[in-house]
Write an enzyme that holds these catalytic residues in place. Structure first.
Site, PDB file in Angstrom:
ATOM      1  N   ALA A  58       0.923  -1.123   0.037  1.00  0.00           N
ATOM      2  CA  ALA A  58      -0.107  -0.008  -0.071  1.00  0.00           C
ATOM      3  C   ALA A  58       0.839   1.461  -0.295  1.00  0.00           C
ATOM      4  CB  ALA A  58      -1.022   0.159   1.066  1.00  0.00           C
ATOM      5  N   GLY A  73       1.779   3.423  -5.872  1.00  0.00           N
ATOM      6  CA  GLY A  73       0.990   2.859  -7.030  1.00  0.00           C
ATOM      7  C   GLY A  73      -0.365   2.362  -6.676  1.00  0.00           C
ATOM      8  N   VAL A 104       6.219  -9.275   2.324  1.00  0.00           N
ATOM      9  CA  VAL A 104       5.427 -10.593   2.105  1.00  0.00           C
ATOM     10  C   VAL A 104       6.633 -11.644   1.764  1.00  0.00           C
ATOM     11  CG1 VAL A 104       3.453  -9.272   1.393  1.00  0.00           C
ATOM     12  CG2 VAL A 104       4.978 -10.160  -0.324  1.00  0.00           C
ATOM     13  N   ASN A 117      -1.684  -7.169  -3.339  1.00  0.00           N
ATOM     14  CA  ASN A 117      -1.563  -6.367  -4.436  1.00  0.00           C
ATOM     15  C   ASN A 117       0.070  -6.397  -4.472  1.00  0.00           C
ATOM     16  OD1 ASN A 117      -1.505  -3.606  -5.925  1.00  0.00           O
ATOM     17  ND2 ASN A 117      -0.523  -3.257  -4.365  1.00  0.00           N
ATOM     18  N   SER A 168      -2.518  -9.738 -13.804  1.00  0.00           N
ATOM     19  CA  SER A 168      -2.013  -8.799 -14.842  1.00  0.00           C
ATOM     20  C   SER A 168      -2.392  -9.430 -16.194  1.00  0.00           C
ATOM     21  CB  SER A 168      -0.318  -8.781 -14.724  1.00  0.00           C
ATOM     22  OG  SER A 168      -0.076  -8.057 -15.941  1.00  0.00           O
ATOM     23  N   TYR A 182       7.699 -13.189 -14.973  1.00  0.00           N
ATOM     24  CA  TYR A 182       6.873 -12.231 -14.332  1.00  0.00           C
ATOM     25  C   TYR A 182       5.629 -12.800 -14.965  1.00  0.00           C
ATOM     26  CZ  TYR A 182       4.047  -8.133 -13.526  1.00  0.00           C
ATOM     27  OH  TYR A 182       2.980  -7.253 -13.031  1.00  0.00           O
ATOM     28  N   GLY A 217      -3.977  -3.929 -17.374  1.00  0.00           N
ATOM     29  CA  GLY A 217      -2.723  -3.900 -18.416  1.00  0.00           C
ATOM     30  C   GLY A 217      -1.727  -2.671 -17.965  1.00  0.00           C
ATOM     31  N   VAL A 262      -0.227   0.267 -16.415  1.00  0.00           N
ATOM     32  CA  VAL A 262      -0.503   1.137 -15.299  1.00  0.00           C
ATOM     33  C   VAL A 262       0.637   2.056 -15.171  1.00  0.00           C
ATOM     34  CG1 VAL A 262      -1.688   1.641 -13.376  1.00  0.00           C
ATOM     35  CG2 VAL A 262      -2.115  -0.411 -14.460  1.00  0.00           C
TER      36      VAL A 262
HETATM   37  P1  NDP Z   1       4.479  -0.157  -7.499  1.00  0.00           P
HETATM   38  O1  NDP Z   1       6.048  -0.338  -7.624  1.00  0.00           O
HETATM   39  O2  NDP Z   1       4.108   1.409  -7.501  1.00  0.00           O
HETATM   40  O3  NDP Z   1       3.992  -0.749  -6.131  1.00  0.00           O
HETATM   41  C1  NDP Z   1       4.309  -2.011  -5.759  1.00  0.00           C
HETATM   42  C2  NDP Z   1       3.960  -2.160  -4.387  1.00  0.00           C
HETATM   43  O4  NDP Z   1       4.278  -3.612  -3.779  1.00  0.00           O
HETATM   44  C3  NDP Z   1       4.675  -1.212  -3.539  1.00  0.00           C
HETATM   45  O5  NDP Z   1       3.713  -0.706  -2.437  1.00  0.00           O
HETATM   46  C4  NDP Z   1       5.754  -2.155  -2.492  1.00  0.00           C
HETATM   47  O6  NDP Z   1       5.971  -1.827  -1.296  1.00  0.00           O
HETATM   48  C5  NDP Z   1       4.917  -3.512  -2.603  1.00  0.00           C
HETATM   49  N1  NDP Z   1       5.827  -4.755  -2.409  1.00  0.00           N
HETATM   50  C6  NDP Z   1       7.001  -4.780  -3.286  1.00  0.00           C
HETATM   51  N2  NDP Z   1       7.455  -5.897  -2.947  1.00  0.00           N
HETATM   52  C7  NDP Z   1       6.949  -6.135  -1.729  1.00  0.00           C
HETATM   53  C8  NDP Z   1       7.257  -7.041  -0.377  1.00  0.00           C
HETATM   54  N3  NDP Z   1       8.416  -7.825  -0.478  1.00  0.00           N
HETATM   55  N4  NDP Z   1       6.720  -7.084   0.645  1.00  0.00           N
HETATM   56  C9  NDP Z   1       5.617  -6.114   0.749  1.00  0.00           C
HETATM   57  N5  NDP Z   1       5.507  -5.291  -0.153  1.00  0.00           N
HETATM   58  C10 NDP Z   1       6.051  -5.256  -1.228  1.00  0.00           C
HETATM   59  O7  NDP Z   1       3.653  -0.906  -8.686  1.00  0.00           O
HETATM   60  P2  NDP Z   1       2.245  -1.019  -9.045  1.00  0.00           P
HETATM   61  O8  NDP Z   1       1.620  -0.181  -8.111  1.00  0.00           O
HETATM   62  O9  NDP Z   1       2.141  -0.837 -10.327  1.00  0.00           O
HETATM   63  O10 NDP Z   1       2.109  -2.787  -8.767  1.00  0.00           O
HETATM   64  C11 NDP Z   1       0.946  -3.176  -7.844  1.00  0.00           C
HETATM   65  C12 NDP Z   1       0.748  -4.652  -8.276  1.00  0.00           C
HETATM   66  O11 NDP Z   1       0.054  -4.373  -9.667  1.00  0.00           O
HETATM   67  C13 NDP Z   1       1.771  -5.409  -8.542  1.00  0.00           C
HETATM   68  O12 NDP Z   1       1.295  -6.930  -8.022  1.00  0.00           O
HETATM   69  C14 NDP Z   1       2.130  -5.539 -10.057  1.00  0.00           C
HETATM   70  O13 NDP Z   1       2.545  -6.790 -10.642  1.00  0.00           O
HETATM   71  C15 NDP Z   1       0.728  -5.135 -10.477  1.00  0.00           C
HETATM   72  N6  NDP Z   1       0.517  -4.895 -11.860  1.00  0.00           N
HETATM   73  C16 NDP Z   1       0.981  -3.584 -12.156  1.00  0.00           C
HETATM   74  C17 NDP Z   1       0.800  -3.187 -13.491  1.00  0.00           C
HETATM   75  C18 NDP Z   1       1.365  -2.012 -13.978  1.00  0.00           C
HETATM   76  O14 NDP Z   1       1.362  -1.862 -15.137  1.00  0.00           O
HETATM   77  N7  NDP Z   1       2.006  -1.034 -13.136  1.00  0.00           N
HETATM   78  C19 NDP Z   1      -0.056  -3.951 -14.450  1.00  0.00           C
HETATM   79  C20 NDP Z   1      -0.526  -5.087 -13.976  1.00  0.00           C
HETATM   80  C21 NDP Z   1      -0.161  -5.615 -12.536  1.00  0.00           C
HETATM   81  P3  NDP Z   1       7.392  -1.533  -0.368  1.00  0.00           P
HETATM   82  O15 NDP Z   1       8.363  -1.430  -1.595  1.00  0.00           O
HETATM   83  O16 NDP Z   1       7.080  -0.591   0.479  1.00  0.00           O
HETATM   84  O17 NDP Z   1       7.252  -2.955   0.130  1.00  0.00           O
HETATM   85  C1  8X3 Z   2       2.514  -5.157 -15.537  1.00  0.00           C
HETATM   86  C2  8X3 Z   2       1.854  -4.774 -16.991  1.00  0.00           C
HETATM   87  O1  8X3 Z   2       2.165  -5.333 -19.197  1.00  0.00           O
HETATM   88  O2  8X3 Z   2       4.116  -4.460 -18.203  1.00  0.00           O
HETATM   89  O3  8X3 Z   2       1.785  -6.334 -15.140  1.00  0.00           O
HETATM   90  O4  8X3 Z   2       3.293  -6.647 -17.802  1.00  0.00           O
HETATM   91  S1  8X3 Z   2       2.959  -5.490 -18.037  1.00  0.00           S
END
Ligand code: NDP
Ligand code: 8X3
Length: 257
Positions: A10, A13, A61, A87, A140, A153, A184, A186
């Protein structure tokens, strides 16, 4: 009745946007992630903006023992967890499989798959016991369409979808919903993380396309979470308008004439 919504990842993103969206909806949010200063900042801001209670717990996590301890602490501190949003996740690298950094591959599996398992295994029993709950897993489009340089991934996100389906089957006799959200492209810190902090390279991912914003996904998740008791949305795929599959994107080119 007040709902308690646990969100992993949280601090940034999509996870951060969901925290604000649920809080605005008058839900009580439980923020988790590794960066405690970000959790504190968001908790204070949410409380000030929306006047609802927000909680935070530092939780990596990938650390199984920490997940057990923190989730048990949450369950002791709070009346219940109504919604779990898995997430937290990341991509690391974009390389041909035979050249891939093995540590990066393992971190993706540990975070996106094992992390989701650890957290859900701790929280789901309390939902089963109460005969009520909703698990929302962030997959995703990469989990549907593999693309070059992203085999691992994509595999982790495919696993998220199949795990959701399996958990839905195992809880079929309960009032528990399980949803996979498959976004998709983001525009978040996702690409900066993928390219190990290379901001310039990360920016190219979002050039020439109006990408989705974290808020767009947050609103979709809220829609899914706000359906009546008898309605379960199993899957939702959300793409940018100029995106057709995982990596088929129409980009407007700059005119240099
Ligand atoms: P961000 O990098 O902005 O956010 C990722 C979040 O995941 C951060 O809050 C980070 O928190 C947390 N995180 C990463 N590793 C850990 C860990 N080991 N333990 C706990 N928290 C963790 O990316 P997004 O918001 O884009 O990504 C969020 C989700 O959405 C992901 O699962 C991603 O695969 C998915 N997604 C993203 C897309 C995109 O295009 N952006 C498209 C499709 C899916 P912290 O570093 O503080 O631990
Ligand atoms: C993140 C979106 O298309 O970069 O899941 O894999 S993509």
């Amino acid at each position: 009745m007040t709902r308690y919504v646990l969100i992993t990842g949280a601090t940034s993103g999509i996870g951060k946007a969901m925290a604000y969206a649920f809080a605005k909806n008058r839900d009580q949010v439980i923020l988790t992630g590794r960066r405690v200063e970000k959790l504190q900042e968001i908790q204070a801001d949410i409380t000030e903006k929306y006047g609802v209670e927000a909680f935070y717990y530092q939780m990596d996590v990938t650390n199984a023992a920490e997940v057990v301890a923190v989730c048990q602490q949450m369950l002791a501190d709070l009346p219940q967890i109504d919604i779990l949003v898995n997430n937290a996740g990341l991509a690391l690298g974009l390389e041909k499989f035979h050249n891939y950094d093995v540590a990066d591959m393992v971190t993706m599996l540990d975070t996106n798959v094992k992390g989701l398992l650890y957290v859900t295994r701790q929280i789901l029993p309390s939902m089963v016991e109460r005969d009520q709950g909703h698990v929302i897993n962030i997959g995703s489009t990469a989990g549907i369409y593999a693309y070059a340089g992203a085999a691992v991934y994509a595999a982790t996100k495919s696993a998220v979808k199949v795990l959701s389906d399996g958990i839905r089957i195992d809880t079929i006799d309960k009032n528990i919903k399980v949803t996979t959200i498959q976004p998709g492209i983001v525009e978040t810190d996702f690409s900066q993380v993928r390219f190990h902090g290379d901001k310039e390279r990360a920016a190219t991912v979002y050039q020439g396309i109006e990408a989705l914003q974290a808020e767009d996904i947050a609103q979709s998740v809220l829609f899914v979470a706000n359906q009546p008791r008898h309605v379960q949305i199993s899957d939702m795929t959300i793409m940018a308008t100029k995106q057709a599959t995982g990596f088929m994107i129409h980009r407007e080119r700059e005119d240099h004439s």
